[in-house]
Scaffold this motif. Structure first.
Motif, short mmCIF file in Angstrom:
data_model
loop_
_atom_site.label_atom_id
_atom_site.label_comp_id
_atom_site.label_asym_id
_atom_site.label_seq_id
_atom_site.Cartn_x
_atom_site.Cartn_y
_atom_site.Cartn_z
N GLY A 163 13.08 3.83 -2.42
CA GLY A 163 13.30 2.60 -3.18
C GLY A 163 14.71 2.07 -3.00
N GLN A 166 15.07 0.45 0.33
CA GLN A 166 14.51 -0.88 0.41
C GLN A 166 15.42 -1.87 -0.30
OE1 GLN A 166 13.12 -2.58 2.39
NE2 GLN A 166 10.90 -2.47 2.12
N THR A 187 6.75 -3.73 0.13
CA THR A 187 6.50 -2.67 -0.85
C THR A 187 5.48 -1.66 -0.38
OG1 THR A 187 4.81 -4.04 -1.88
CG2 THR A 187 7.02 -4.20 -2.78
N LEU A 190 6.24 2.10 -0.33
CA LEU A 190 6.91 2.63 -1.53
C LEU A 190 5.91 3.08 -2.59
CD1 LEU A 190 9.64 -0.12 -1.81
CD2 LEU A 190 9.83 2.11 -0.74
N GLN A 195 7.46 -0.16 -6.29
CA GLN A 195 6.96 -1.46 -5.85
C GLN A 195 7.24 -2.52 -6.90
OE1 GLN A 195 2.83 -1.51 -4.85
NE2 GLN A 195 3.05 -0.05 -3.16
N ILE A 198 10.88 -3.48 -6.98
CA ILE A 198 11.28 -4.30 -5.83
C ILE A 198 10.78 -5.73 -6.01
CG2 ILE A 198 10.97 -4.61 -3.34
CD1 ILE A 198 12.83 -2.33 -3.95
N THR A 217 1.75 -9.70 3.31
CA THR A 217 1.22 -8.52 2.64
C THR A 217 -0.28 -8.44 2.77
OG1 THR A 217 1.15 -7.31 0.55
CG2 THR A 217 1.00 -9.70 0.42
N VAL A 222 0.29 -7.59 -5.32
CA VAL A 222 1.65 -8.08 -5.11
C VAL A 222 1.66 -9.61 -5.12
CG1 VAL A 222 3.46 -8.26 -3.37
CG2 VAL A 222 2.38 -6.06 -3.81
#
Lengths: 350, 334, 317
Positions: A163, A166, A187, A190, A195, A198, A217, A222
């Protein structure tokens, strides 16, 4: 986040990317058109092999294979990223358009300290001394929520958690205040809890800096968190695009139904089993004639043998376009039949 | 990663399922490697045909023609002049590649020498492979003290200056021969350089094999075999060995090439094949001292050796490229 | 770090012990190897042989002989069986020659191997890459002594460009003469390694180019030169440096026997080659120990360098 009034940052028209392989030509990206405005989050959604990552890489000028052929245009303000010379491209990369990569474990050079890796980017674009650059880096690291940022400057990537790494990648991408940020599956690698953090950092940034974000993605969860507009890609093409509300409440393309159906939602009665799309994504080497989704689509008929255009088909929704030739009324009916592909979209979103 | 370059198509499936077939197909596409592989086979065939050429030339590898004469372009010439200078290549049946200072036919010796050099190279590589697979598999499979003993011994071998060790062994064994129990090898046997080269090369292959076995033994298929009640021998030879084949193949051609070079070096230092038996190394050792008067004695066996080793290296390279999935050209993303 | 060095020192002693025992045994358990026989000459009486055996201690048990020999190695009065010279003195005389050869050749092959490896990787697939690759493979496929003999004869003796072998002391004939004597040995010894190193580096660079962090570096807007030097080459060189240390140690420790012999440099390696031909155990033993020392030493330095170059590596075992 209204998109119509703010500045147009990125204008991609008819982007095509193909690779010559020993087996033949692979059309990885086919006639993709996208726009991105300031302060907006555009989500590009699709499964592995849909061409979404190749699109992102191509916008950064990172599709460098000698076997690649690139067509169309991709304007960052006035500069066409696809035809720009090496020096022009270098000047905007990291400065105007920056990228967050999928895997923070491998995207940072393991043998350099993280401070140095960010300073390197700042000094490539700004005429600042080492001390100033380091101060800037500390500010960026604090902004993305890294504690004891000044001490972390001298850490090596392997000394940080996934994390944290990132976050470092995000700080790196943001260090020159770019107006366009491309996040390629930021993400995916992770843990779920990380996630969320982030994503929180990303949406915070969008509010603060008014940058435009392209979020690549496969994870609709997300997308639901953060996206303003959504483009759904399948087998190299955009099959549907529109506002987040339009895609989630009124999806037009059967593939989108399938995508939406494959996530469990807590605000609905749980179906007996999550419906899934049968079959495999097509080979891009020998894509099916006409609509690429045709072989897997339970509603396919003869008309699908011609390549459908990406046009607005829903009356009154001019920005909601899709590539399914079925009449909108019939789509609405089919969507509500249980056990068919796609779930009925009803109830409050969010 | 969403790269369109490796589509999950049905067409791609058999390739994944049959790596050996894929490697073979990749090797078949590599014309250069195949060409040099064929060259090596041709050289082996040539070595096997040595007696044939000896028959044509009318001599044997050890027969002296010190006082003989040979007719070249209508003129009669001494095979070896009174000053001791041997005749240069005549490009005809007799003394095709000239003679050496003892009046022996260089072409005939070259082919018989090829038999020895190739024999030593291939036999040493085979022995090295057997020893290395045995040691590497035992160390990697049993771990613990077995591994400690084998690995530390390999460390000592690794720290040993290989050429120094080979020369020391070669000279002392050439003098005294080797007696181990009922096995007796005389000092001038070519098994002595063969064994020496085989032993000093073991470390190159044993280490990578051990590493691979260490990771393989944790794999599911080994677990499965163990769960079915397979003993260590069954697992080592039935399950692990087939998975080591590609490593062994990659190394084998290079081991042969290395052994041929090592034979030449040992023979040059008097610690390899013992005269009068010909090998490329002994021919070179004799030739180099006569470079000023008879350059063919150095150039001919040298070129033959370089050609052989080069063909093995290029072929081995092709095999490695074919077996190593990283060898594929892949795009920068994905 | 401290513990690492201690462990390595202990390891070094163990390895050198093993090496010395092995070398000693090689020459003492083989038949027909009795040194007294050979020292006494062909027409010797049993009494003469017995006298020599007593004088040199060959009648003592093997482990006693080993201990005595090792004691002499340590104290520096090890005497050759063949010509009664002091072995340690001989090694000292050969040392600067061997070092001159090893250091010059090692620098040359590192520089050339890196340059060619990087060049071929950047040009991968073009005809220049193919050409250099073929040349590298030819370099790997040549016996060093053959190449050395040809170079020495044709470039040295015939063309007169270089001296025909031998070593020139800097103190006696000056630096230029010394360089002139060393150029061919350096080039010949380096040829093999240049072939190996350029190919290893080429493969490393091609692998590194596919790394995600190189993509990141490009996305930062760095110049291609900076990407290549700071990210690609920097990471690709790590395994090369370790390889270099090991080979350098081997050559420093007398491993370049063939080059030294063919150019008549009279270094430690050539001393070994000459001694082994006479079955002269003391110098053979001493040079082997000397070689093992450098190999183990450089092994240790390589591990330290590795940890310095790659922060992920810890010096623990």
């Amino acid at each position: 986040m209204s998109s119509s009034h703010s500045e147009l940052l990125l204008d991609v028209q008819d982007l095509g990317v193909s690779f010559a392989t020993p087996e033949g030509i692979v059309q990885a990206v086919d006639a993709v058109s996208l726009t991105l405005h300031a302060g907006e989050v555009l989500a590009v959604v699709g499964e592995s092999g849909s061409g979404k990552s190749v699109t992102a890489m191509t916008l950064m000028g990172l599709t460098r294979s000698p076997n690649a052929r690139i067509a169309g245009s991709a304007k960052l303000r006035d500069l066409d990223l696809l035809t720009a010379g090496a020096a022009e491209l270098r000047a905007v990369r990291g400065e105007e358009i920056a990228m967050i990569f999928q895997d923070p474990m491998t995207s940072l050079n393991p043998v350099h300290r993280i401070g140095r890796q960010i300073v390197e980017q700042i000094q490539a674009h700004r005429d600042v001394c080492g001390k100033e650059a380091r101060d800037l880096v500390v500010a960026q690291l604090e902004r993305v929520g890294i504690p004891q940022a000044r001490e972390r400057l001298d850490a090596y990537p392997h000394e940080l958690s996934g994390g944290m790494r990132q976050r470092v990648m995000i700080a790196l991408a943001l260090s020159c205040d770019p107006s366009v940020l491309i996040a390629d599956e930021p993400t995916t690698a992770l843990d779920v809890t990380i996630q969320a953090q982030i994503l929180e950092v990303l949406s915070q940034l969008r509010k603060e800096s008014n940058a435009g974000i392209v979020l690549v993605t496969h994870d609709l969860g997300v997308v639901a968190e953060i996206a303003d507009r959504i483009a759904v890609m399948y087998a190299g093409r955009i099959v549907e695009q529109g506002s987040a509300g339009e895609i989630f409440y009124d999806p037009q393309h059967p593939y989108t139904w399938g995508l939406l159906g494959s996530i469990a939602r807590v605000d609905r009665p749980r179906p007996r089993r999550l419906p899934s799309i049968t079959g495999l994504p097509p080979s891009l080497l020998h894509p099916p004639q006409g609509c690429h989704f045709r072989p897997r689509c339970p509603h396919a008929h003869e008309a699908c043998l011609a390549t459908p255009a990406l046009v607005a088909r829903v009356p009154g929704a001019h920005d909601h376009a899709d590539r399914c030739v079925m009449a909108p009324g019939r789509k609405a009916k089919l969507r509500q039949v249980g056990g068919q592909i796609g779930l009925e979209a009803r109830g409050a979103w969010r | 990663m969403a790269s369109g370059v490796q589509p999950r198509s049905h067409a791609a499936l058999p390739e994944v399922g049959r790596p050996a077939g894929l490697a073979l197909r990749r090797l078949r596409r590599n014309r250069t490697a195949l060409g040099f592989g064929a060259l090596f086979v041709a050289l082996v065939a040539l070595a096997l045909a040595a007696p044939l050429w000896a028959h044509i030339a009318g001599t044997t590898p050890s027969k002296n023609h010190l006082s003989d004469t040979v007719v070249v372009d209508g003129r009669t010439e001494q095979v070896v002049t009174f000053d001791g200078v041997p005749i240069a290549p005549t490009w005809q049946k007799k003394f095709f590649l000239g003679a050496d200072t003892n009046g022996r036919d260089v072409a005939v010796r070259l082919l018989y020498g090829a038999r020895n050099s190739l024999f030593i190279g291939i036999a040493a590589a085979l022995i090295t492979t057997v020893l290395a697979v045995l040691l590497g598999t035992l160390a990697g499979y049993f771990r613990g003290w077995t591994d400690a003993v084998i690995s530390r011994s390999l460390d000592v071998l690794w720290a040993f200056p290989v050429l120094l060790l080979g020369v020391a062994l070669g000279v002392s064994l050439a003098l005294g021969g080797l007696k181990v129990g009922p096995l007796e090898i005389s000092g001038d046997s070519k098994w002595i350089p063969t064994m020496i080269i085989a032993v000093v090369s073991v470390v190159y292959l044993a280490r990578p094999i051990r590493g691979q076995v260490l990771s393989l033994r944790e794999k599911e298929f080994v677990e499965a075999a163990r769960a079915q009640g397979a003993g260590p021998l069954r697992i080592m030879f039935g399950e692990l060995l087939p998975n080591l084949v590609s490593t062994i193949l990659v190394f084998f051609a290079l081991l042969v090439a290395n052994a041929i070079l090592l034979e030449a070096a040992l023979s040059f230092l008097g610690a390899g094949v013992q005269p009068p038996e010909p090998s490329w190394g002994t021919m070179l050792a004799e030739g180099i001292t006569l470079l000023a008067t008879s350059p063919h004695l150095t150039i001919v066996p040298g070129l033959m050796l370089v050609l052989t080793v080069l063909s093995l290296n290029i072929f081995g390279d092709g095999v490695r490229d074919a077996l190593d999935p990283r060898g594929k050209v892949r795009p920068e993303h994905g | 770090m401290g513990r690492f060095v201690v462990r390595r020192l202990v390891g070094m002693v163990v390895v050198m012990f093993a090496v010395s025992v092995l070398t000693f045994l090689i020459f003492n358990v083989i038949p027909n190897g009795d040194p007294a026989d050979r020292m006494a000459g062909k027409n010797s009486t049993p009494a003469q042989i017995a006298a020599i055996e007593r004088e040199w201690g060959f009648d003592e048990p093997l482990y006693e002989q080993y201990l005595t020999t090792m004691e002499k190695v340590a104290s520096g009065d090890l005497i050759s069986y063949a010509n009664q010279t002091n072995v340690v003195e001989e090694i000292k005389r050969g040392l600067p020659r061997t070092f001159a050869l090893a250091i010059g050749a090692a620098l040359l092959w590192f520089a050339m191997g890196t340059a060619l490896g990087l060049y071929t990787a950047v040009r991968a697939g073009r005809w220049t890459d193919t050409l250099v690759t073929v040349l590298a493979l030819i370099g790997i496929s040549m016996p060093v002594f053959w190449l050395g003999a040809l170079a020495s004869y044709y470039l040295g003796f015939k063309a007169g460009l270089f001296p025909n072998g031998g070593y020139s002391e800097i103190g006696q004939a000056g630096v230029w003469e010394w360089v002139k004597h060393m150029i061919l040995p350096w080039a010949v010894l380096a040829t093999l390694f240049i072939g190996v190193y350029s190919r290893v580096l080429r493969a490393n660079v091609l692998d590194t180019l596919n790394e995600d962090y190189v993509r990141t570096a490009r996305a930062k807007g760095l110049t291609e030169r900076r990407v290549m030097v700071h990210h690609v080459l920097r990471n690709s060189l790590i395994p090369i440096v370790t390889l270099w240390g090991l080979d350098f140690g081997m050559v420093l420790g007398g491993g370049a026997i063939l080059t030294e012999t063919v150019f008549d440099l009279q270094g430690v390696g050539q001393y070994f080659a000459e001694s082994v031909g006479q079955l002269d155990v003391p110098p053979v033993l001493a040079v082997t120990l000397f070689g093992a020392f450098f190999i183990v030493l450089l092994n240790t330095l390589v591990d330290i360098a590795y940890a310095a170059l790659d922060p992920r590596i810890r010096l623990s075992s």
